[in-house]
Scaffold this motif. Structure first.
Motif, short mmCIF file in Angstrom:
data_model
loop_
_atom_site.label_atom_id
_atom_site.label_comp_id
_atom_site.label_asym_id
_atom_site.label_seq_id
_atom_site.Cartn_x
_atom_site.Cartn_y
_atom_site.Cartn_z
N GLU A 211 0.83 -1.20 0.00
CA GLU A 211 0.00 0.00 0.00
C GLU A 211 0.87 1.26 0.00
O GLU A 211 0.58 2.25 -0.70
N GLU A 233 -1.98 -1.60 -10.74
CA GLU A 233 -2.18 -1.36 -9.31
C GLU A 233 -3.30 -2.24 -8.74
O GLU A 233 -3.12 -2.91 -7.72
N GLN A 234 -4.45 -2.27 -9.40
CA GLN A 234 -5.56 -3.07 -8.88
C GLN A 234 -5.23 -4.56 -8.89
O GLN A 234 -5.64 -5.30 -7.99
N GLN A 235 -4.48 -4.98 -9.90
CA GLN A 235 -4.09 -6.40 -9.98
C GLN A 235 -3.16 -6.75 -8.84
O GLN A 235 -3.20 -7.86 -8.31
N TYR A 237 -3.17 -5.30 -5.80
CA TYR A 237 -4.00 -5.40 -4.60
C TYR A 237 -4.76 -6.74 -4.57
O TYR A 237 -4.86 -7.40 -3.54
N MET A 238 -5.30 -7.10 -5.73
CA MET A 238 -6.03 -8.39 -5.81
C MET A 238 -5.09 -9.55 -5.53
O MET A 238 -5.45 -10.49 -4.82
#
Length: 876
Positions: A211, A233-235, A237-238
């Motif tokens: 993060e 970025e979203q990948q 976090y996932m």
């Protein structure tokens, strides 16, 4: 202090399966994963001494993580059936060891382990986790240690918080951040493309967490890296979410329910016996206790000081008591006869001096019941005595009735058929291979009981043979074959001691040369036969990539070295050195040791009542197993020669007999046509599978077709074929599917024979040889799957065995009927070997293949190829 050990069941099972070669027990059940898993469990129990324990397994393929990412673990290959078959056995081992076992729908074993480990740590317990999955390192804390398996199975690397920080330069909990960046190919967690472990660790050391990296993207150095992080970025976090072990899973089991009390039940011992885990039985301290609780029965017998003709009945059961298993070299302890008039014990000194007894033994008009005709006859042959008139061989009858119970003696058969004539070899002779002969009264009682048991077994076995429709198989094939094998064993095969000595010198010289070359390549002298020294040379001095390391050093097993082939010249030299060393010790020195002092020949022993398929095997020495893949191995056959000067060794080999039997049994029109037209069956299969013309079939296509031809009917899986051909499982599966489309009769046979086995409980060969399949309807997948494969292959392999046996019996009759001097010496798989005088060579070149090809009538022609020469080597 409470100590909880948690085992990642699926991970350890996979590690065990791929760490060990495909092993199987005598019944063909795959056991390598079970063995490796059990080894790991026992080692953990011994070393950790846990107060509490649990093995967690995955409940299914779908987990709560699939809601987040449908493709989670989507790249994983299907579990090989050879492993799937073993999982119920692994579950059974866990249960029988008294270890709690747990799984939960929608949750992975990792989540169950994570939940229980945190609960236990909160209570102040010491927790140890065993797995091959690095994801579990995120659980490590002051109370929780994770031990990760290396490439092998029982050696582990133990991770404490300090060890994790030393290895990854991050705290254990940051492993999930690491996975968020770099992903995980094994679980199909995508991560950020282009970001590997080194970059991810650098980012985490700089910013502290995933993060924080994205909160400070402007501070990330490197334009391309910054672009990748921004794009994915979203990948990321996932991926971190997917990699995070859920430590609040709804695990019903309380910590108090995980108590472990070490014990080894009778059921566990029975399972280890079934799986043939003899080493593990010793490891848990099991010593078999012989059952001597059989009801005592008085057996009246007379010990003869001399033998008179009136002492010998017209018909009796006969015991020829051998002192050792190898009847070519053994002494005889004594004799016993039993008939309705009672028992007679004849001490060996009396027997060998009695002309009346020798006449009785050799007179075919006196009918004898024996346990093993061949063993008794050959042993007597070496004492100058003939055995004739055997009308019933108990061991052969018992073997045909149920081949799975072949490894028995008289006492075992009597017990199985509820014949209470108490006797025990161990009670009379004590333990050990060589027997100490007791006093005549003790030995006489023992042998009289054996003879009485034989007498009582005959009507039971005869009735079973009749019920099984096996009278013809018994009286017309196996009994005559026993006498044929007796003659072959007594004849033996001549060997040139000089040739063996010369080869031994050559091999020794080659070993010396290789040793010098290996030392030169290593730059230092060392003991090549020492795994420890060799490992240090290869993996420390020469810096070759090490596969696995044990407590005593690096592994230098054959599979490890073969994977290193081509990376350094020394590897090929070491492999050659080992092969030559084995040939020299096993087949040069070994053969020299078994040359019989009376004949100068080698006399093998054929096991007629051993294999469940009906095939013969040989021991002392095993002449069916001389390695012929490398030229040095093939050269050993140079030493096998005719017994007479000017004679020739002639070999006749069935061509593709099992495929021909398959064509007949399956009634497959395409296979039948190919054999009737004498086409190359592997080329034909390649044409059908690859959809090409005959002139377009390449060597590789034919090799693949050959593997499918010989593998398909034995239930070979896509995994097994892929391993054999070194292709992908998808390609292997496509080959199998196309093959079955091309040969619909074979496909129908495979289905029908399994259904028939489920209905009858057994399968049969063309000549009514049976093989029982009690697991064909088992609820356990692995047991049922193996039984189905066996149902497919036994009628093929067993019928092929019956055919060559019939050819041997017929050939023996023809040699005698035509007054030929030629002798049948050996049977090796589908091959018969003869020694032939010069004047009979032309006749034998025609007679032998004719007899072999006419052994049985099939819908396709049988074919036997003949070759000949001055040695066995030249006759191939």
């Amino acid at each position: 202090m409470n100590k909880l050990v948690l085992i990642d069941g699926n991970s350890i099972a996979y590690r065990a399966f791929f760490a060990l070669p495909l092993l199987n027990n005598e019944k063909g059940v795959y056991t390598n994963a079970v063995y490796g898993f059990t080894m790991m469990l026992l080692k953990v129990i011994e070393e950790e001494q846990p107060t509490h324990m649990l093995v967690a397994f995955d409940a299914g393929k779908t987990t709560f993580r699939h809601k987040t990412f449908k493709e989670y673990k989507g790249t994983r290959q299907k579990t090989p059936p050879e492993l799937s078959e073993q999982l119920p056995f692994i579950h059974e081992v866990v249960d029988l060891l008294g270890i709690p076992r747990y799984e939960k729908e929608l949750y992975e074993a990792d989540d169950l382990i994570g939940t229980l480990s945190k609960r236990a740590a909160k209570e102040g317990w010491s927790v140890k986790i065993f797995s091959g999955d690095k994801d579990l390192l995120q659980l490590v804390d002051d109370n929780i240690t994770v031990s990760l398996t290396r490439k092998g199975i029982t050696e582990v690397d133990e991770y404490t918080p300090e060890k994790v920080r030393e290895r990854y330069e991050i705290d254990p909990i940051k492993v999930i951040d690491l996975k968020g960046f770099m992903g995980d190919n094994s679980d199909n967690i995508p991560g950020v493309p282009g970001v590997g472990e080194k970059t991810a660790i650098k980012l985490l050391k700089q910013f502290g967490s995933l993060e924080a990296v994205f909160d400070h993207l402007d501070e990330v150095s490197g334009k391309k890296l910054k672009e990748k992080l921004t794009e994915f970025e979203q990948q990321a976090y996932m991926s971190k979410e997917l990699a995070t072990i859920f430590t609040e899973a709804p695990v019903d089991a309380a910590l108090s329910e995980l108590t472990f009390n070490q014990h080894y039940s009778e059921d566990l011992i029975a399972l280890f016996k079934e799986l043939e885990f003899n080493t593990l039985l010793e490891r848990i301290g099991f010593e078999e206790v012989k059952d001597q609780a059989a009801e005592e029965v008085d057996v009246s017998f007379e010990t003869l000081k001399e033998v008179k003709p009136q002492d010998l009945p017209k018909e009796a059961s006969l015991i020829v008591e051998l002192n050792e298993e190898n009847y070519h070299f053994t002494s005889i302890n004594g004799f016993a006869l039993y008939s309705e008039d009672g028992g007679v014990f004849i001490p060996k000194e009396v027997a060998f001096q009695s002309d009346a007894f020798k006449v009785w033994l050799s007179n075919p008009e006196f009918k004898k019941i024996v346990f093993d005709q061949k063993a008794a006859a050959v042993a007597l042959h070496w004492h100058g005595i003939e055995l004739k008139g055997v009308t019933f061989d108990v061991s052969l009858a018992a073997y045909l009735i149920d081949p799975s119970e072949s490894a028995v003696d008289v006492a075992g058969l009597a017990k199985r058929h509820h014949i209470h004539v108490a006797f025990s070899d161990e009670a009379v002779y004590g333990k050990g291979a060589k027997r100490s002969i007791p006093a005549d009264d003790v030995l006489g009682d023992h042998l009289a009981r054996k003879a009485m048991a034989l007498e009582k077994l005959v009507p039971i076995l005869k009735e079973a043979l009749e019920d099984n429709q096996q009278q013809s198989l018994y009286y017309e094939l196996e009994m005559p074959l026993s006498q044929v094998l007796e003659e072959m064993e007594e004849t033996g095969i001549a060997v040139s001691k000089e040739a063996l000595d010369e080869m031994g010198k050559e091999f020794s010289a080659s070993l010396d040369r290789l040793e010098k070359e290996i030392h030169q390549l290593a730059g230092v002298e060392f003991n090549i036969n020492s795994p420890k020294q060799l490992g240090e040379i290869l993996f420390e001095k020469l810096n070759l990539p090490a596969a696995k390391k044990t407590k005593t050093g690096y592994s230098t097993s054959a599979d490890v070295l073969e994977k290193l082939a081509g990376q350094h010249e020394i590897i090929d030299k070491i492999l050659e050195y080992r092969q030559l060393g084995k040939l020299s010790s096993t087949y040069i020195d070994g053969l020299l040791k078994v040359i019989h002092p009376k004949t100068g020949k080698i006399h093998t022993r054929y096991n007629q009542a051993l294999t469940q398929t009906g095939r013969l095997s040989s021991t002392d020495p095993n002449l069916q197993n001389i390695p012929i893949r490398m030229e040095e191995g093939r050269r050993i056959r140079h030493a096998f020669i005719p017994a007479h000067e000017g004679w020739t060794i002639l070999s006749a080999d069935y061509s593709q007999i099992e495929l021909r039997v398959l064509a007949h049994i399956a009634e497959d029109a395409n296979l039948i046509e190919a054999f009737q037209e004498e086409r190359d069956i592997h080329t034909k299969t390649a044409m059908d599978v690859f959809g090409v013309k005959e002139d377009e079939v390449t060597d590789l296509m034919r090799r693949h077709a050959k593997a499918v031809n010989f593998g398909i009917v034995y239930g070979i899986s896509d995994f097994g074929l892929s391993q054999s051909l070194r292709i992908t499982r998808k390609e292997a599966g496509a080959f199998i599917e196309k093959y079955l489309e091309s040969y619909p009769g074979v496909k129908a046979y495979m289905t029908d024979v399994v259904q028939k086995a489920k209905r009858d409980g057994y399968v049969t060969t063309l000549l009514h040889r049976r093989r029982y399949l009690p697991d064909i309807t088992s609820r356990q997948f692995n047991r049922r799957s193996f039984a189905e494969r066996t149902a497919m292959n036994t009628p093929i392999q067993g019928s092929a065995a019956d055919i060559i046996k019939m050819a041997m019996v017929n050939m023996s009759h023809r040699l005698k009927a035509e007054g030929l001097k030629s002798k049948m010496l050996l049977q090796v798989h589908d091959e018969l070997i003869f020694e032939v005088p010069e004047e009979e060579l032309e006749l034998m070149k025609t007679l032998v293949p004719n007899v072999m090809e006419e052994a049985i009538e099939l819908k396709v022609p049988l074919k036997a190829d003949v070759s000949f020469g001055p040695t066995w080597y030249d006759a191939k």
